[in-house]
Write an enzyme that holds these catalytic residues in place. Structure first.
Site, PDB file in Angstrom:
ATOM      1  CE  LYS A   1      -7.072   8.485   2.996  1.00 38.72           C
ATOM      2  NZ  LYS A   1      -8.376   7.964   2.638  1.00 38.72           N
TER       3      LYS A   1
ATOM      4  CG  ASP B   1      -1.921   1.088   1.271  1.00 39.34           C
ATOM      5  OD1 ASP B   1      -1.615   2.161   0.721  1.00 39.34           O
ATOM      6  OD2 ASP B   1      -3.000   0.904   1.869  1.00 39.34           O
TER       7      ASP B   1
HETATM    8  O1  P1T Z   1     -10.826   5.246   2.491  1.00 39.31           O
HETATM    9  P1  P1T Z   1     -10.443   4.387   1.335  1.00 39.31           P
HETATM   10  O2  P1T Z   1     -10.319   5.099   0.043  1.00 39.31           O
HETATM   11  O3  P1T Z   1     -11.281   3.143   1.248  1.00 39.31           O
HETATM   12  O4  P1T Z   1      -8.923   3.892   1.605  1.00 39.31           O
HETATM   13  C1  P1T Z   1      -8.554   3.060   2.665  1.00 39.31           C
HETATM   14  C2  P1T Z   1      -7.118   3.274   3.007  1.00 39.31           C
HETATM   15  C3  P1T Z   1      -6.172   2.391   2.505  1.00 39.31           C
HETATM   16  N1  P1T Z   1      -4.857   2.536   2.763  1.00 39.31           N
HETATM   17  C4  P1T Z   1      -4.414   3.561   3.516  1.00 39.31           C
HETATM   18  C5  P1T Z   1      -2.941   3.692   3.801  1.00 39.31           C
HETATM   19  C6  P1T Z   1      -5.318   4.499   4.037  1.00 39.31           C
HETATM   20  O5  P1T Z   1      -4.822   5.515   4.763  1.00 39.31           O
HETATM   21  C7  P1T Z   1      -6.706   4.353   3.785  1.00 39.31           C
HETATM   22  C8  P1T Z   1      -7.717   5.301   4.322  1.00 39.31           C
HETATM   23  N2  P1T Z   1      -7.239   6.074   5.382  1.00 39.31           N
HETATM   24  C9  P1T Z   1      -7.947   7.026   6.062  1.00 39.31           C
HETATM   25  C10 P1T Z   1      -9.225   7.328   5.806  1.00 39.31           C
HETATM   26  C11 P1T Z   1      -7.202   7.698   7.137  1.00 39.31           C
HETATM   27  O6  P1T Z   1      -7.645   8.759   7.638  1.00 39.31           O
HETATM   28  O7  P1T Z   1      -6.121   7.209   7.501  1.00 39.31           O
END
Ligand code: P1T
Length: 388
Positions: free
Chosen positions: A202, A177
Site C-alpha cells: 500500500k 497494523d
Molecule cells: O494484500 P497484502 O499485502 O497481503 O496485505 C493484506 C492487508 C493487511 N492489512 C491491511 C490493513 C490491508 O488493507 C491489507 C490488504 N488490503 C487490501 C488488499 C484492500 O484492498 O483493502
C-alpha cells in the site's frame, strides 16, 4: 550518503537509511541482488550472506530503512502483508492460544484468523472497542491483541495506549497494523505496541507494482524468534520487490502530505453532498473517534469511506461509473482507486456479520491518489449523476 544516519529527520532517513553507495562501483541506488546463493570461502565461512531466503542485501537495505522510519530496532520483510501476519501469529501465539482482534479489519486478515487458524484450534474474539472497552475484552490468558487503526474499511480509530495498558496488564502482546496511517502519521511502537505490521503493498511502496509486508519490533528476543521463523517458514520477498519498495519509500512523506490534502478536500465536499448518507473521516470533528485520532495521529492520509444513498445496486453502478478512480481492490498508490467493500475486499465476511460491524451494502471506499483534486471531484460527481 556517508556515515551514520543517527539523529536525522524522517525524510532524510527515508532516502538514505541502509543505502550507502555500493562499495564496488559507487552505485548510488542499492542494486537488485537478484541471486539465490553466495560463494563461501570455506565451509561455513561466508561474507554475511549464504542463501537468499535467510538474507539478501537488497532486502537487508529495505529492512533497515523500514525499521528506521517506524522507530523500530528491527524490521523483517515478507512476501505479502498476510505472510507477515501469518509468520507473526505463528511465532508468538502458541497453538490454541487466545487472540483478541478488532472487529473491523481487512477481510483477508479476518479470513486468515476465522477460516484458517480458528478451525486449527486457536481462539478469537472480534471486538468493537467502542462498545467493549479493552479492559473487558482482554482477559488473563489472552496471548495477542491485534488491531488495525484506522480500520479497514470503516476508519474507526482505536486508542493504542489504552489497548497496550490492558494487554500488558495480563501479559498479552499487542500488534498494530499501521498500513492506513503509515509512520508518517502514527507511531504505535512509541505508544507501547510490541509489533507493527504493514502491507507494504500500500502506501509504503505506493506505486501499485509490488505485493509485500513487514513486521517491525524492538525487543531482541522477539526479533530473534521472528527472524528464525522468517527463514524457517520462508515467505520472503524477492530482491526486485525489495528494490521497488525501497524506491517508493523515498517519497513517502511527500506522497502522504498530498494524499491527505486531497482527501480532506474530498471529505469536506462529500459531507455536504445530498447523495451521501455518512462520511467516515476521523480527522473531522463529527467522527466518533475524532478525539483519539487527534491525540495519537499527526495526520490521516487519503482513505475515505462513505455511504451512498441507494444501497447495493447503486453502489455497484457507482463504482463502475468513475473514469479516473479505477475500480480495484488495494489502496495507497499514486492512482486513485474505488471499491465497494461488501462485494470486494470484505466479501469473505458473512453478510449478517458485515452489517453488524457497520459495513453497509452501500459503503464505497476511496483511496485518494495524487491526481489533481478537481479532476477527482468531477469524476465522483459524474458517477453521482450517472447513477441517480
Ligand atoms: O494484500 P497484502 O499485502 O497481503 O496485505 C493484506 C492487508 C493487511 N492489512 C491491511 C490493513 C490491508 O488493507 C491489507 C490488504 N488490503 C487490501 C488488499 C484492500 O484492498 O483493502
Amino acid at each position: 550518503m556517508k556515515g551514520s544516519t543517527d539523529g536525522l529527520h524522517f525524510d532524510t532517513l527515508a532516502i538514505h537509511t541502509g543505502q550507502p553507495a555500493e562499495p564496488v562501483t559507487g552505485a548510488v541506488m542499492t542494486p537488485i541482488f537478484q541471486v539465490s546463493t553466495y560463494a563461501q570461502d570455506q565451509v561455513g565461512s561466508h561474507r554475511g550472506y549464504e542463501y537468499s531466503r535467510t538474507d539478501n542485501p537488497t532486502r537487508s537495505a529495505l529492512q533497515a530503512c523500514l525499521a528506521a522510519l517506524e522507530g523500530a530496532k528491527h524490521a523483517l520483510s515478507f512476501a505479502s502483508g498476510l505472510a507477515a501476519t501469518d509468520t507473526l501469529v505463528r511465532t508468538f501465539v502458541p497453538h490454541g492460544g487466545h487472540v483478541v482482534c478488532g472487529d473491523d479489519v481487512y477481510g483477508g486478515t479476518y479470513r486468515l484468523f476465522d477460516k484458517v487458524y480458528r478451525p486449527q484450534g486457536w481462539s478469537f474474539d472480534f471486538v468493537d472497542f467502542r462498545s467493549t472497552p479493552p479492559e473487558i475484552a482482554i482477559r488473563p490468558g489472552t496471548r495477542l491483541v491485534w488491531i488495525e487503526t484506522p480500520t479497514n474499511p470503516l476508519l474507526k480509530v482505536i486508542d493504542i495506549a489504552r489497548v497496550v495498558a490492558a494487554a500488558h496488564a495480563v501479559g498479552a502482546k499487542v500488534a498494530v497494523d499501521n498500513t492506513f496511517a503509515t509512520p508518517v502519521f502514527q507511531r504505535p511502537l512509541a505508544l507501547g505496541a510490541d509489533y507493527v505490521v504493514h502491507s507494504t503493498t500500500k502506501y509504503l511502496n505506493g506505486h501499485s507494482d509490488v505485493v509485500g509486508g513487514v513486521v517491525m519490533l524492538s525487543d531482541e528476543d522477539d526479533y530473534a524468534r521472528l527472524k528464525f521463523h522468517q527463514n524457517a517458514i520462508g515467505a520472503v520477498p524477492g530482491p526486485m520487490d525489495c528494490f521497488l519498495t525501497l524506491r517508493g519509500l523515498k517519497t513517502l512523506s511527500v506522497r502522504m502530505a498530498r494524499h491527505q490534502e486531497s482527501g480532506n478536500r474530498l471529505v469536506e465536499w462529500l459531507l455536504q453532498h445530498p447523495d451521501v448518507a455518512t462520511v467516515a473521516s476521523p480527522l473531522h470533528p463529527s467522527h466518533p473517534d475524532h478525539e483519539i485520532a487527534r491525540r495519537q495521529m499527526s495526520g490521516f492520509g487519503g482513505m475515505i469511506s462513505f455511504e451512498l444513498r441507494g444501497g447495493l445496486d447503486r453502489a455497484r453502478a457507482f463504482v463502475a461509473a468513475t473514469r479516473i478512480f479505477t475500480l480495484a481492490e488495494s489502496l495507497g498508490g499514486v492512482e486513485s482507486l474505488i471499491e465497494t467493500p461488501a462485494l470486494m475486499t470484505h466479501a469473505s465476511i458473512e453478510p449478517e456479520k458485515r452489517r453488524a460491524i457497520g459495513i453497509a451494502d452501500g459503503l464505497i471506499r476511496l483511496s485518494v491518489g495524487l491526481e489533481h483534486v478537481d479532476d477527482l471531484r468531477a469524476d465522483l460527481q459524474r458517477a453521482f449523476d450517472l447513477t441517480r
